[in-house]
Design a protein around this motif. Sequence first.
Motif, PDB file in Angstrom:
ATOM      1  N   ALA A 299      25.201  43.904  86.386  1.00  0.00           N
ATOM      2  CA  ALA A 299      25.697  44.866  87.374  1.00  0.00           C
ATOM      3  C   ALA A 299      25.088  44.578  88.741  1.00  0.00           C
ATOM      4  CB  ALA A 299      25.373  46.288  86.930  1.00  0.00           C
ATOM      5  N   GLU A 300      23.797  44.240  88.793  1.00  0.00           N
ATOM      6  CA  GLU A 300      23.149  43.905  90.057  1.00  0.00           C
ATOM      7  C   GLU A 300      23.763  42.644  90.655  1.00  0.00           C
ATOM      8  OE1 GLU A 300      18.957  43.515  89.439  1.00  0.00           O
ATOM      9  OE2 GLU A 300      18.729  45.579  88.774  1.00  0.00           O
ATOM     10  N   LYS A 301      24.055  41.673  89.795  1.00  0.00           N
ATOM     11  CA  LYS A 301      24.632  40.421  90.257  1.00  0.00           C
ATOM     12  C   LYS A 301      26.028  40.641  90.837  1.00  0.00           C
ATOM     13  CE  LYS A 301      25.567  35.748  88.607  1.00  0.00           C
ATOM     14  NZ  LYS A 301      25.572  34.860  87.438  1.00  0.00           N
ATOM     15  N   LYS A 302      26.831  41.460  90.159  1.00  0.00           N
ATOM     16  CA  LYS A 302      28.176  41.751  90.650  1.00  0.00           C
ATOM     17  C   LYS A 302      28.119  42.478  91.983  1.00  0.00           C
ATOM     18  CE  LYS A 302      30.763  41.826  86.337  1.00  0.00           C
ATOM     19  NZ  LYS A 302      31.564  42.648  85.425  1.00  0.00           N
ATOM     20  N   GLN A 303      27.164  43.388  92.116  1.00  0.00           N
ATOM     21  CA  GLN A 303      27.025  44.136  93.361  1.00  0.00           C
ATOM     22  C   GLN A 303      26.623  43.196  94.501  1.00  0.00           C
ATOM     23  OE1 GLN A 303      24.031  47.173  93.248  1.00  0.00           O
ATOM     24  NE2 GLN A 303      24.952  48.323  94.920  1.00  0.00           N
ATOM     25  N   ALA A 304      25.731  42.251  94.223  1.00  0.00           N
ATOM     26  CA  ALA A 304      25.307  41.300  95.245  1.00  0.00           C
ATOM     27  C   ALA A 304      26.469  40.407  95.670  1.00  0.00           C
ATOM     28  CB  ALA A 304      24.154  40.455  94.719  1.00  0.00           C
ATOM     29  N   GLN A 305      27.307  40.005  94.710  1.00  0.00           N
ATOM     30  CA  GLN A 305      28.462  39.182  95.045  1.00  0.00           C
ATOM     31  C   GLN A 305      29.472  39.969  95.875  1.00  0.00           C
ATOM     32  OE1 GLN A 305      29.881  37.766  91.290  1.00  0.00           O
ATOM     33  NE2 GLN A 305      28.574  35.944  91.326  1.00  0.00           N
ATOM     34  N   ALA A 306      29.631  41.239  95.566  1.00  0.00           N
ATOM     35  CA  ALA A 306      30.560  42.074  96.320  1.00  0.00           C
ATOM     36  C   ALA A 306      30.082  42.220  97.763  1.00  0.00           C
ATOM     37  CB  ALA A 306      30.704  43.438  95.664  1.00  0.00           C
ATOM     38  N   GLN A 307      28.787  42.334  97.948  1.00  0.00           N
ATOM     39  CA  GLN A 307      28.255  42.444  99.299  1.00  0.00           C
ATOM     40  C   GLN A 307      28.381  41.118 100.037  1.00  0.00           C
ATOM     41  OE1 GLN A 307      24.270  43.870  98.793  1.00  0.00           O
ATOM     42  NE2 GLN A 307      24.898  45.999  98.536  1.00  0.00           N
ATOM     43  N   ALA A 308      28.274  40.004  99.313  1.00  0.00           N
ATOM     44  CA  ALA A 308      28.395  38.692  99.943  1.00  0.00           C
ATOM     45  C   ALA A 308      29.820  38.438 100.400  1.00  0.00           C
ATOM     46  CB  ALA A 308      27.947  37.609  98.975  1.00  0.00           C
ATOM     47  N   ASN A 309      30.806  39.017  99.707  1.00  0.00           N
ATOM     48  CA  ASN A 309      32.204  38.827 100.071  1.00  0.00           C
ATOM     49  C   ASN A 309      32.680  39.824 101.122  1.00  0.00           C
ATOM     50  OD1 ASN A 309      32.499  36.694  98.326  1.00  0.00           O
ATOM     51  ND2 ASN A 309      33.134  37.976  96.619  1.00  0.00           N
ATOM     52  N   ASN A 310      31.783  40.644 101.612  1.00  0.00           N
ATOM     53  CA  ASN A 310      32.109  41.635 102.624  1.00  0.00           C
ATOM     54  C   ASN A 310      32.558  40.925 103.912  1.00  0.00           C
ATOM     55  OD1 ASN A 310      32.301  43.913 104.142  1.00  0.00           O
ATOM     56  ND2 ASN A 310      30.179  44.538 103.941  1.00  0.00           N
ATOM     57  N   PRO A 311      33.655  41.336 104.543  1.00  0.00           N
ATOM     58  CA  PRO A 311      34.131  40.676 105.765  1.00  0.00           C
ATOM     59  C   PRO A 311      33.108  40.668 106.896  1.00  0.00           C
ATOM     60  CG  PRO A 311      35.784  42.191 104.946  1.00  0.00           C
ATOM     61  CD  PRO A 311      34.554  42.387 104.112  1.00  0.00           C
ATOM     62  N   ALA A 312      32.199  41.610 106.910  1.00  0.00           N
ATOM     63  CA  ALA A 312      31.183  41.639 107.962  1.00  0.00           C
ATOM     64  C   ALA A 312      30.246  40.445 107.832  1.00  0.00           C
ATOM     65  CB  ALA A 312      30.387  42.940 107.898  1.00  0.00           C
ATOM     66  N   ASN A 313      30.060  39.943 106.619  1.00  0.00           N
ATOM     67  CA  ASN A 313      29.161  38.809 106.399  1.00  0.00           C
ATOM     68  C   ASN A 313      29.878  37.467 106.531  1.00  0.00           C
ATOM     69  OD1 ASN A 313      27.120  40.607 105.847  1.00  0.00           O
ATOM     70  ND2 ASN A 313      27.490  40.592 103.655  1.00  0.00           N
ATOM     71  N   GLN A 314      31.196  37.464 106.628  1.00  0.00           N
ATOM     72  CA  GLN A 314      31.952  36.223 106.694  1.00  0.00           C
ATOM     73  C   GLN A 314      31.667  35.452 107.984  1.00  0.00           C
ATOM     74  OE1 GLN A 314      33.795  34.774 104.391  1.00  0.00           O
ATOM     75  NE2 GLN A 314      33.458  36.421 102.935  1.00  0.00           N
ATOM     76  N   LYS A 315      31.384  36.144 109.066  1.00  0.00           N
ATOM     77  CA  LYS A 315      31.147  35.474 110.338  1.00  0.00           C
ATOM     78  C   LYS A 315      29.939  34.546 110.255  1.00  0.00           C
ATOM     79  CE  LYS A 315      30.544  36.336 115.237  1.00  0.00           C
ATOM     80  NZ  LYS A 315      30.369  37.315 116.301  1.00  0.00           N
ATOM     81  N   ALA A 316      28.896  34.981 109.581  1.00  0.00           N
ATOM     82  CA  ALA A 316      27.695  34.174 109.456  1.00  0.00           C
ATOM     83  C   ALA A 316      27.948  32.939 108.603  1.00  0.00           C
ATOM     84  CB  ALA A 316      26.567  35.006 108.856  1.00  0.00           C
ATOM     85  N   LYS A 317      28.837  33.044 107.612  1.00  0.00           N
ATOM     86  CA  LYS A 317      29.121  31.913 106.733  1.00  0.00           C
ATOM     87  C   LYS A 317      29.968  30.849 107.423  1.00  0.00           C
ATOM     88  CE  LYS A 317      28.982  34.255 102.299  1.00  0.00           C
ATOM     89  NZ  LYS A 317      29.767  34.597 101.103  1.00  0.00           N
ATOM     90  N   ASN A 318      30.841  31.257 108.331  1.00  0.00           N
ATOM     91  CA  ASN A 318      31.814  30.341 108.910  1.00  0.00           C
ATOM     92  C   ASN A 318      31.355  29.693 110.207  1.00  0.00           C
ATOM     93  OD1 ASN A 318      33.519  30.917 106.823  1.00  0.00           O
ATOM     94  ND2 ASN A 318      34.581  32.539 107.916  1.00  0.00           N
ATOM     95  N   GLN A 319      30.081  29.691 110.482  1.00  0.00           N
ATOM     96  CA  GLN A 319      29.612  29.060 111.699  1.00  0.00           C
ATOM     97  C   GLN A 319      29.742  27.544 111.564  1.00  0.00           C
ATOM     98  OE1 GLN A 319      25.632  30.442 112.250  1.00  0.00           O
ATOM     99  NE2 GLN A 319      26.283  32.311 113.287  1.00  0.00           N
ATOM    100  N   THR A 320      30.271  26.912 112.592  1.00  0.00           N
ATOM    101  CA  THR A 320      30.457  25.465 112.541  1.00  0.00           C
ATOM    102  C   THR A 320      29.142  24.767 112.851  1.00  0.00           C
ATOM    103  OG1 THR A 320      31.124  25.443 114.843  1.00  0.00           O
ATOM    104  CG2 THR A 320      32.875  25.630 113.208  1.00  0.00           C
TER     105      THR A 320
END
Length: 69
Positions: free
Chosen positions: A30-51
């Motif tokens: 359950a903790e792992k699923k929650q962490a993955q859900a937070q990682a897929n949050n659109p607010a965090n996508q900007k940090a992942k897509n930095q060139t």
Amino acid sequence: MSEQNQNEKETVEAKPAKISLQEAMKRKLAEKKQAQAQANNPANQKAKNQTVKSQHTKKPNNQRRRTGV
């Protein structure tokens, strides 16, 4: 003495109960699923897509020119 008995009861209640391996695995999943859900949050996508910056824009090393080699 009643205060002392209450303190003893509180310490007994504060100790976590033993849980089975199955329950521990469910909680961990359950903790792992929650962490993955937070990682897929659109607010965090900007940090992942930095060139990555190109290394061609770096200042060239001019040590050879300075030392005369």
